[in-house]
Design a protein around this motif. Sequence first.
Motif, PDB file in Angstrom:
ATOM      1  N   GLY A  72       0.826  -1.186   0.000  1.00 31.47           N
ATOM      2  CA  GLY A  72       0.000   0.000   0.000  1.00 31.47           C
ATOM      3  C   GLY A  72       0.866   1.243   0.000  1.00 31.47           C
ATOM      4  N   TRP A  73       0.274   2.345  -0.376  1.00 34.46           N
ATOM      5  CA  TRP A  73       0.973   3.617  -0.333  1.00 34.46           C
ATOM      6  C   TRP A  73      -0.048   4.690  -0.024  1.00 34.46           C
ATOM      7  CZ3 TRP A  73       0.115   0.468  -4.357  1.00 34.46           C
ATOM      8  CH2 TRP A  73      -0.592   0.937  -5.458  1.00 34.46           C
ATOM      9  N   PHE A  74       0.422   5.797   0.512  1.00 37.96           N
ATOM     10  CA  PHE A  74      -0.500   6.858   0.880  1.00 37.96           C
ATOM     11  C   PHE A  74       0.125   8.212   0.595  1.00 37.96           C
ATOM     12  CE2 PHE A  74       2.173   6.678   4.574  1.00 37.96           C
ATOM     13  CZ  PHE A  74       2.237   7.990   5.020  1.00 37.96           C
ATOM     14  N   GLU A  75      -0.746   9.185   0.512  1.00 34.88           N
ATOM     15  CA  GLU A  75      -0.343  10.580   0.405  1.00 34.88           C
ATOM     16  C   GLU A  75      -1.262  11.359   1.325  1.00 34.88           C
ATOM     17  OE1 GLU A  75      -0.883  10.175  -3.675  1.00 34.88           O
ATOM     18  OE2 GLU A  75      -2.871  11.084  -3.723  1.00 34.88           O
ATOM     19  N   ALA A  76      -0.705  12.348   1.989  1.00 40.97           N
ATOM     20  CA  ALA A  76      -1.496  13.131   2.937  1.00 40.97           C
ATOM     21  C   ALA A  76      -1.028  14.579   2.891  1.00 40.97           C
ATOM     22  CB  ALA A  76      -1.338  12.567   4.347  1.00 40.97           C
ATOM     23  N   ARG A  77      -2.000  15.451   3.104  1.00 41.69           N
ATOM     24  CA  ARG A  77      -1.705  16.876   3.112  1.00 41.69           C
ATOM     25  C   ARG A  77      -2.450  17.503   4.272  1.00 41.69           C
ATOM     26  NH1 ARG A  77      -2.914  19.745  -2.431  1.00 41.69           N
ATOM     27  NH2 ARG A  77      -4.552  18.223  -2.262  1.00 41.69           N
ATOM     28  N   GLY A  78      -1.819  18.449   4.925  1.00 37.75           N
ATOM     29  CA  GLY A  78      -2.458  19.120   6.042  1.00 37.75           C
ATOM     30  C   GLY A  78      -1.604  20.253   6.537  1.00 37.75           C
ATOM     31  N   SER A  79      -1.674  20.477   7.851  1.00 31.52           N
ATOM     32  CA  SER A  79      -0.898  21.578   8.418  1.00 31.52           C
ATOM     33  C   SER A  79      -0.415  21.221   9.811  1.00 31.52           C
ATOM     34  CB  SER A  79      -1.737  22.854   8.466  1.00 31.52           C
ATOM     35  OG  SER A  79      -2.837  22.676   9.340  1.00 31.52           O
ATOM     36  N   VAL A  80       0.589  21.953  10.226  1.00 30.68           N
ATOM     37  CA  VAL A  80       1.086  21.872  11.592  1.00 30.68           C
ATOM     38  C   VAL A  80       0.999  23.282  12.156  1.00 30.68           C
ATOM     39  CG1 VAL A  80       3.512  22.158  10.905  1.00 30.68           C
ATOM     40  CG2 VAL A  80       2.975  21.108  13.086  1.00 30.68           C
ATOM     41  N   ALA A  86       2.806  30.753  12.721  1.00 26.93           N
ATOM     42  CA  ALA A  86       1.777  30.595  11.697  1.00 26.93           C
ATOM     43  C   ALA A  86       1.704  29.128  11.280  1.00 26.93           C
ATOM     44  CB  ALA A  86       2.103  31.467  10.487  1.00 26.93           C
ATOM     45  N   PRO A  87       0.501  28.624  10.964  1.00 30.73           N
ATOM     46  CA  PRO A  87       0.399  27.241  10.489  1.00 30.73           C
ATOM     47  C   PRO A  87       1.258  27.029   9.237  1.00 30.73           C
ATOM     48  CG  PRO A  87      -1.769  28.139  10.958  1.00 30.73           C
ATOM     49  CD  PRO A  87      -0.802  29.283  11.027  1.00 30.73           C
ATOM     50  N   ALA A  88       1.856  25.859   9.146  1.00 29.89           N
ATOM     51  CA  ALA A  88       2.686  25.515   7.991  1.00 29.89           C
ATOM     52  C   ALA A  88       2.080  24.316   7.272  1.00 29.89           C
ATOM     53  CB  ALA A  88       4.100  25.184   8.440  1.00 29.89           C
ATOM     54  N   VAL A  89       2.199  24.302   5.968  1.00 28.62           N
ATOM     55  CA  VAL A  89       1.729  23.180   5.153  1.00 28.62           C
ATOM     56  C   VAL A  89       2.655  21.979   5.387  1.00 28.62           C
ATOM     57  CG1 VAL A  89       1.422  22.336   2.794  1.00 28.62           C
ATOM     58  CG2 VAL A  89       0.722  24.659   3.395  1.00 28.62           C
ATOM     59  N   ASP A 101      -1.048  -9.307  10.890  1.00 30.99           N
ATOM     60  CA  ASP A 101      -2.095  -8.764  11.761  1.00 30.99           C
ATOM     61  C   ASP A 101      -2.494  -7.327  11.469  1.00 30.99           C
ATOM     62  OD1 ASP A 101       0.402  -7.867  12.547  1.00 30.99           O
ATOM     63  OD2 ASP A 101      -0.101  -7.802  14.665  1.00 30.99           O
ATOM     64  N   ALA A 102      -1.772  -6.628  10.569  1.00 25.25           N
ATOM     65  CA  ALA A 102      -2.095  -5.215  10.313  1.00 25.25           C
ATOM     66  C   ALA A 102      -1.275  -4.684   9.138  1.00 25.25           C
ATOM     67  CB  ALA A 102      -1.789  -4.376  11.550  1.00 25.25           C
ATOM     68  N   TRP A 103      -1.724  -3.537   8.624  1.00 23.95           N
ATOM     69  CA  TRP A 103      -0.903  -2.781   7.673  1.00 23.95           C
ATOM     70  C   TRP A 103       0.143  -2.041   8.489  1.00 23.95           C
ATOM     71  CZ3 TRP A 103      -1.040  -2.871   2.472  1.00 23.95           C
ATOM     72  CH2 TRP A 103      -2.168  -3.408   1.849  1.00 23.95           C
ATOM     73  N   ARG A 104       1.394  -2.063   8.027  1.00 25.40           N
ATOM     74  CA  ARG A 104       2.464  -1.359   8.735  1.00 25.40           C
ATOM     75  C   ARG A 104       3.334  -0.578   7.738  1.00 25.40           C
ATOM     76  NH1 ARG A 104       2.101  -5.634  12.373  1.00 25.40           N
ATOM     77  NH2 ARG A 104       1.423  -4.842  14.394  1.00 25.40           N
ATOM     78  N   VAL A 105       3.850   0.531   8.213  1.00 21.64           N
ATOM     79  CA  VAL A 105       4.675   1.430   7.405  1.00 21.64           C
ATOM     80  C   VAL A 105       6.067   0.840   7.221  1.00 21.64           C
ATOM     81  CG1 VAL A 105       5.739   3.720   7.337  1.00 21.64           C
ATOM     82  CG2 VAL A 105       3.397   3.451   8.184  1.00 21.64           C
ATOM     83  N   ILE A 106       6.526   0.821   5.963  1.00 19.71           N
ATOM     84  CA  ILE A 106       7.898   0.394   5.705  1.00 19.71           C
ATOM     85  C   ILE A 106       8.762   1.548   5.189  1.00 19.71           C
ATOM     86  CG2 ILE A 106       7.385  -2.049   5.407  1.00 19.71           C
ATOM     87  CD1 ILE A 106       7.583  -1.653   2.391  1.00 19.71           C
ATOM     88  N   GLN A 107       8.135   2.677   4.855  1.00 24.65           N
ATOM     89  CA  GLN A 107       8.872   3.891   4.484  1.00 24.65           C
ATOM     90  C   GLN A 107       7.912   5.063   4.597  1.00 24.65           C
ATOM     91  OE1 GLN A 107       8.592   6.144   1.653  1.00 24.65           O
ATOM     92  NE2 GLN A 107      10.373   7.275   2.328  1.00 24.65           N
ATOM     93  N   VAL A 108       8.382   6.181   5.161  1.00 22.60           N
ATOM     94  CA  VAL A 108       7.537   7.357   5.303  1.00 22.60           C
ATOM     95  C   VAL A 108       8.387   8.613   5.135  1.00 22.60           C
ATOM     96  CG1 VAL A 108       7.742   7.435   7.838  1.00 22.60           C
ATOM     97  CG2 VAL A 108       5.759   8.469   6.721  1.00 22.60           C
ATOM     98  N   HIS A 109       7.782   9.628   4.530  1.00 23.18           N
ATOM     99  CA  HIS A 109       8.478  10.895   4.298  1.00 23.18           C
ATOM    100  C   HIS A 109       7.506  12.040   4.550  1.00 23.18           C
ATOM    101  CE1 HIS A 109      10.689  13.724   1.267  1.00 23.18           C
ATOM    102  NE2 HIS A 109      10.869  14.089   2.512  1.00 23.18           N
ATOM    103  N   ALA A 110       7.896  12.958   5.410  1.00 21.72           N
ATOM    104  CA  ALA A 110       7.109  14.159   5.683  1.00 21.72           C
ATOM    105  C   ALA A 110       7.919  15.366   5.244  1.00 21.72           C
ATOM    106  CB  ALA A 110       6.784  14.268   7.168  1.00 21.72           C
ATOM    107  N   SER A 111       7.233  16.359   4.705  1.00 19.08           N
ATOM    108  CA  SER A 111       7.928  17.590   4.314  1.00 19.08           C
ATOM    109  C   SER A 111       7.053  18.792   4.610  1.00 19.08           C
ATOM    110  CB  SER A 111       8.291  17.558   2.820  1.00 19.08           C
ATOM    111  OG  SER A 111       7.125  17.611   2.023  1.00 19.08           O
ATOM    112  N   ALA A 112       7.713  19.911   4.809  1.00 21.29           N
ATOM    113  CA  ALA A 112       7.020  21.180   4.992  1.00 21.29           C
ATOM    114  C   ALA A 112       7.258  21.991   3.725  1.00 21.29           C
ATOM    115  CB  ALA A 112       7.563  21.917   6.212  1.00 21.29           C
ATOM    116  N   GLY A 113       6.181  22.482   3.139  1.00 23.16           N
ATOM    117  CA  GLY A 113       6.305  23.234   1.893  1.00 23.16           C
ATOM    118  C   GLY A 113       7.073  24.527   2.082  1.00 23.16           C
TER     119      GLY A 113
END
Length: 126
Positions: A72-80, A86-89, A101-113
């Motif tokens: 599986g793969w995912f994409e997410a967008r939001g703010s912190v 000020a809130p950041a993307v 027993d579950a879906w588990r993350v094998i690679q993840v990447h977060a970035s701030a625009g």
Amino acid sequence: MLEMLEAMKTGDADVATAGLSEDLTTAIGTDAEEWWEGYDTSAKAFRAQLEVSGGLPIEMTDVRGYENDGMGWFEARGSVAVEGAAPAVVRMTGVLRREPDAWRVIQVHASAGIPNAELGMEGLPI
């Protein structure tokens, strides 16, 4: 992934790290120093950050997931929104694997625009 994001928001390190596969390759955060390789290093970093912060002030409003043949793969967008700033993307992508027993993350990447102009790349079409 939604459970893991909520756990990161509320500071539940047990649930957040349970979403990581023991075969995790890399977790990349928004800070230039947040490059963790392997499950042990990544889980330790996630746990330490959640324990110190009590939860990350993230609000992911656009989360989409896909799967094919146990991957599986995912994409997410939001703010912190850190108090006093000020809130950041924030954007996230990642790869998951269906484990027994579950879906588990094998690679993840977060970035701030960051605007292209701040990188010295003015005038690029968006």
